[in-house]
Design a protein around this motif. Structure first.
Motif, PDB file in Angstrom:
ATOM      1  N   ASP A 158      39.495  22.001  46.821  1.00  0.00           N
ATOM      2  CA  ASP A 158      40.810  22.547  46.137  1.00  0.00           C
ATOM      3  C   ASP A 158      40.754  22.085  44.718  1.00  0.00           C
ATOM      4  O   ASP A 158      41.699  22.950  44.098  1.00  0.00           O
ATOM      5  CB  ASP A 158      41.525  21.370  46.981  1.00  0.00           C
ATOM      6  CG  ASP A 158      43.000  21.362  47.953  1.00  0.00           C
ATOM      7  OD1 ASP A 158      42.666  22.391  48.481  1.00  0.00           O
ATOM      8  OD2 ASP A 158      43.370  20.608  48.065  1.00  0.00           O
ATOM      9  N   ALA A 182      39.180  25.588  43.653  1.00  0.00           N
ATOM     10  CA  ALA A 182      40.035  26.280  43.095  1.00  0.00           C
ATOM     11  C   ALA A 182      40.793  26.511  42.084  1.00  0.00           C
ATOM     12  O   ALA A 182      40.942  27.420  41.556  1.00  0.00           O
ATOM     13  CB  ALA A 182      40.610  26.359  44.639  1.00  0.00           C
ATOM     14  N   THR A 227      40.441  32.507  46.200  1.00  0.00           N
ATOM     15  CA  THR A 227      40.764  32.799  47.447  1.00  0.00           C
ATOM     16  C   THR A 227      39.521  31.779  48.177  1.00  0.00           C
ATOM     17  O   THR A 227      40.142  31.212  49.672  1.00  0.00           O
ATOM     18  CB  THR A 227      41.151  33.653  47.639  1.00  0.00           C
ATOM     19  OG1 THR A 227      41.647  34.204  46.830  1.00  0.00           O
ATOM     20  CG2 THR A 227      41.579  34.120  48.900  1.00  0.00           C
ATOM     21  N   GLN A 269      39.507  27.863  48.909  1.00  0.00           N
ATOM     22  CA  GLN A 269      40.666  28.178  49.863  1.00  0.00           C
ATOM     23  C   GLN A 269      40.419  28.230  50.749  1.00  0.00           C
ATOM     24  O   GLN A 269      40.915  27.576  51.676  1.00  0.00           O
ATOM     25  CB  GLN A 269      42.100  29.039  48.803  1.00  0.00           C
ATOM     26  CG  GLN A 269      42.726  28.742  47.608  1.00  0.00           C
ATOM     27  CD  GLN A 269      43.979  29.665  47.768  1.00  0.00           C
ATOM     28  OE1 GLN A 269      43.186  30.709  48.220  1.00  0.00           O
ATOM     29  NE2 GLN A 269      44.445  29.809  46.779  1.00  0.00           N
ATOM     30  N   VAL A 270      40.071  29.104  50.848  1.00  0.00           N
ATOM     31  CA  VAL A 270      38.950  28.832  52.801  1.00  0.00           C
ATOM     32  C   VAL A 270      38.536  28.094  53.121  1.00  0.00           C
ATOM     33  O   VAL A 270      38.652  27.602  54.475  1.00  0.00           O
ATOM     34  CB  VAL A 270      38.176  30.274  52.900  1.00  0.00           C
ATOM     35  CG1 VAL A 270      37.573  29.997  54.332  1.00  0.00           C
ATOM     36  CG2 VAL A 270      39.343  31.873  52.984  1.00  0.00           C
ATOM     37  N   ALA A 275      41.221  24.790  54.312  1.00  0.00           N
ATOM     38  CA  ALA A 275      41.804  25.337  55.010  1.00  0.00           C
ATOM     39  C   ALA A 275      40.451  24.678  56.262  1.00  0.00           C
ATOM     40  O   ALA A 275      41.239  24.562  56.747  1.00  0.00           O
ATOM     41  CB  ALA A 275      42.029  26.902  55.331  1.00  0.00           C
ATOM     42  N   ARG A 310      47.316  28.194  58.675  1.00  0.00           N
ATOM     43  CA  ARG A 310      46.235  28.273  57.342  1.00  0.00           C
ATOM     44  C   ARG A 310      44.860  29.114  57.338  1.00  0.00           C
ATOM     45  O   ARG A 310      44.900  29.515  56.411  1.00  0.00           O
ATOM     46  CB  ARG A 310      47.121  27.036  56.840  1.00  0.00           C
ATOM     47  CG  ARG A 310      48.258  26.421  56.987  1.00  0.00           C
ATOM     48  CD  ARG A 310      48.496  25.505  56.364  1.00  0.00           C
ATOM     49  NE  ARG A 310      48.012  24.159  57.093  1.00  0.00           N
ATOM     50  CZ  ARG A 310      48.687  23.142  57.360  1.00  0.00           C
ATOM     51  NH1 ARG A 310      50.276  23.651  57.999  1.00  0.00           N
ATOM     52  NH2 ARG A 310      48.045  22.522  58.030  1.00  0.00           N
ATOM     53  N   ALA A 315      43.841  32.054  55.115  1.00  0.00           N
ATOM     54  CA  ALA A 315      43.160  32.189  54.491  1.00  0.00           C
ATOM     55  C   ALA A 315      42.443  33.363  53.897  1.00  0.00           C
ATOM     56  O   ALA A 315      41.774  33.857  53.419  1.00  0.00           O
ATOM     57  CB  ALA A 315      43.183  31.115  54.082  1.00  0.00           C
ATOM     58  N   GLN A 316      42.043  33.248  54.727  1.00  0.00           N
ATOM     59  CA  GLN A 316      40.266  34.092  55.537  1.00  0.00           C
ATOM     60  C   GLN A 316      40.898  35.461  55.580  1.00  0.00           C
ATOM     61  O   GLN A 316      40.031  36.440  54.658  1.00  0.00           O
ATOM     62  CB  GLN A 316      39.962  33.714  56.867  1.00  0.00           C
ATOM     63  CG  GLN A 316      39.639  32.921  57.143  1.00  0.00           C
ATOM     64  CD  GLN A 316      39.005  32.605  58.283  1.00  0.00           C
ATOM     65  OE1 GLN A 316      39.722  33.125  59.316  1.00  0.00           O
ATOM     66  NE2 GLN A 316      37.977  31.784  58.784  1.00  0.00           N
ATOM     67  N   ARG A 351      44.080  36.286  53.797  1.00  0.00           N
ATOM     68  CA  ARG A 351      44.075  36.743  52.379  1.00  0.00           C
ATOM     69  C   ARG A 351      42.458  37.311  51.641  1.00  0.00           C
ATOM     70  O   ARG A 351      42.252  37.746  50.385  1.00  0.00           O
ATOM     71  CB  ARG A 351      44.268  35.508  51.421  1.00  0.00           C
ATOM     72  CG  ARG A 351      45.956  35.320  51.851  1.00  0.00           C
ATOM     73  CD  ARG A 351      46.498  34.262  50.635  1.00  0.00           C
ATOM     74  NE  ARG A 351      46.058  33.023  50.738  1.00  0.00           N
ATOM     75  CZ  ARG A 351      46.579  32.580  51.772  1.00  0.00           C
ATOM     76  NH1 ARG A 351      48.067  32.681  51.961  1.00  0.00           N
ATOM     77  NH2 ARG A 351      46.193  31.077  51.929  1.00  0.00           N
ATOM     78  N   TYR A 352      41.593  36.369  52.068  1.00  0.00           N
ATOM     79  CA  TYR A 352      40.136  36.585  51.100  1.00  0.00           C
ATOM     80  C   TYR A 352      39.350  38.158  51.094  1.00  0.00           C
ATOM     81  O   TYR A 352      39.149  38.483  50.854  1.00  0.00           O
ATOM     82  CB  TYR A 352      39.167  35.518  51.666  1.00  0.00           C
ATOM     83  CG  TYR A 352      37.876  35.859  51.106  1.00  0.00           C
ATOM     84  CD1 TYR A 352      37.492  35.907  49.452  1.00  0.00           C
ATOM     85  CD2 TYR A 352      36.546  36.195  51.400  1.00  0.00           C
ATOM     86  CE1 TYR A 352      35.994  35.278  49.183  1.00  0.00           C
ATOM     87  CE2 TYR A 352      35.729  36.214  51.177  1.00  0.00           C
ATOM     88  CZ  TYR A 352      35.606  35.818  50.209  1.00  0.00           C
ATOM     89  OH  TYR A 352      34.295  36.542  49.542  1.00  0.00           O
TER      90      TYR A 352
END
Length: 415
Positions: A115, A118, A251, A254-255, A258, A314, A318-319, A321-322
């Motif tokens: 986090d 990110a 991103t 963030q992965v 997650a 989630r 996240a994956q 979005r990446y």
């Protein structure tokens, strides 16, 4: 003192005052930002509240790492047993400590670090976006001042034409209509200068706002557009963007967060352990101790299954979005790169095929008009055509600067 000496002394004092004033002004001008793009970018890094807020957000996320992956505070207990009219039978002094096993502490720290990473990349994304906007605004600021120079040049030329027509009026074939037409053109040119000066002030206010200054703070006169690299390849910029683009890096972090959260929910089926001890103090007899070991029985499987499914969703989001940002990033870089190439080709075409003939046409028209061999309409048309071409080149160069700044934003920094 003679009158000549007094005049020479006054002249010397005035010259010295003018020199001192000009030296002071030039020193002030040197200290002002705005002469080049680097000065305003440095000022934005120093003053922008937008960048300061993003940096503080990243700092707050970094400090959270220190609070993650540590044991909870122990519980100290004080108990009194067999309390009656004769007093307290026993005093218990103890403590309890919960331990998270199975690697949960390491996972919590890993999530907090992801986090924080990110947030750090997000802060960098804000910085690269602002710097790109500052560079584009600086290009507009420089172009606005260059447009003033071009408009003033046209105004001076039209004033010269008007003055020449007034001299010829009545002594040659020049009639009143030509003088009136020249007066209207000169007034139009003066109006254009006023409009360009207003645009320059607006560009300065916009630039000041971006860097975090008051809208009317002074700026130095721009020295021109910043030099840009010409040898760029699409594949090279795309590769740089995949490595350094802050949005993609955000991103990616963030992965990782997650993934850590998903692993933590998987470990919810394994209970934490609570260890405790008590010291028992008796008024008579020997003191003694007690030890305690406890854990929560994970019976609420439905709740834990729901948490696990939510964490899985989630992570999948996240994956995705990446992947989406990575694919869109390649497309955005290609779009900006092809747009930059198109603008550069347009600049070369206009400079090579329009600017030189337009300048030659103006020189010919000026010579002919001065000799009385060319009419007013031809001279005015040549002057207007040259200024229109120069302004079009200026507009294209502003677009080139803006597209290059966008390419740098996508690549995550200067190219």
């Amino acid at each position: 003192m003679s009158r000549g000496r007094r005049l020479r002394a006054i002249s010397f004092v005035e010259s010295a005052a003018v020199l001192m004033c000009s030296t002071s002004l030039s020193a002030t001008e040197r200290n002002l930002p705005g002469a080049n793009v680097e000065s305003v970018v440095a000022l934005a890094n120093q003053l922008s509240p937008e960048l300061a807020a993003a940096a503080l957000d990243a700092d707050a996320a970094a400090h959270k790492v220190g609070a993650a992956g540590v044991l909870a505070d122990p519980t100290v207990t004080l108990q009194a047993w067999d309390v009656n009219g004769r007093g307290i039978g026993q005093r218990w002094i103890g403590f309890e400590q919960e331990f998270k096993l199975w690697g949960k502490l390491d996972l919590e720290r890993g999530v907090a670090e992801a986090d924080a990473e990110a947030a750090r990349h997000q802060s960098r994304a804000v910085a690269t976006d602002l710097i790109a906007r500052v560079k584009a605004a600086y290009a507009q600021y420089g172009a606005a001042h260059r447009a003033i120079d071009l408009s003033l040049g046209l105004k001076r030329r039209l004033d010269e034409i008007l003055a020449l027509l007034r001299l010829r009026y009545g002594a040659s074939s020049v009639d009143q209509q030509e003088v009136i037409k020249a007066e209207i053109e000169a007034a139009t040119a003066e109006t254009e200068v006023a409009r360009r000066q207003g645009e320059a002030k607006a560009a300065a206010a916009r630039l000041n706002a971006l860097v975090g200054r008051g809208s009317q703070e002074p700026l130095a006169m721009p020295k021109g557009f910043r030099p840009l690299k010409t040898k760029l390849t699409l594949a090279g910029v795309q590769e740089l963007a995949r490595v350094a683009n802050p949005a993609l890096a955000t991103t990616g972090a963030q992965v990782r967060a997650a993934i850590g959260t998903k692993e933590l929910t998987d470990l919810n089926y394994y209970p934490n352990v609570t260890v405790g001890a008590n010291f028992v103090q008796r008024p008579t007899g020997d003191n003694s101790g007690m030890f305690m070991l406890g854990f929560k029985v994970p019976l609420q499987y439905e709740a834990k299954d729901a948490e696990q499914r939510a964490a899985s969703s989630r992570l999948g989001a996240a994956q995705m979005r990446y992947d989406a940002i990575r694919i869109r990033l390649d497309g955005d870089v290609a779009e900006a790169w092809f747009g930059l190439e198109a603008v550069r080709k347009a600049i070369r075409i206009v400079e090579q095929r329009q600017l030189s003939p337009a300048r030659l046409s103006v020189e010919t028209a000026r010579s002919g008009f001065a000799a009385g061999a060319a009419d007013l309409a031809t001279s005015l048309e040549a002057e207007r055509r040259l200024r229109a071409i120069e302004l079009e080149i200026l507009k294209l160069k502003v677009e080139e600067q803006a597209r290059y700044a966008e390419l740098e934003r996508l690549a995550g920094g200067s190219l």
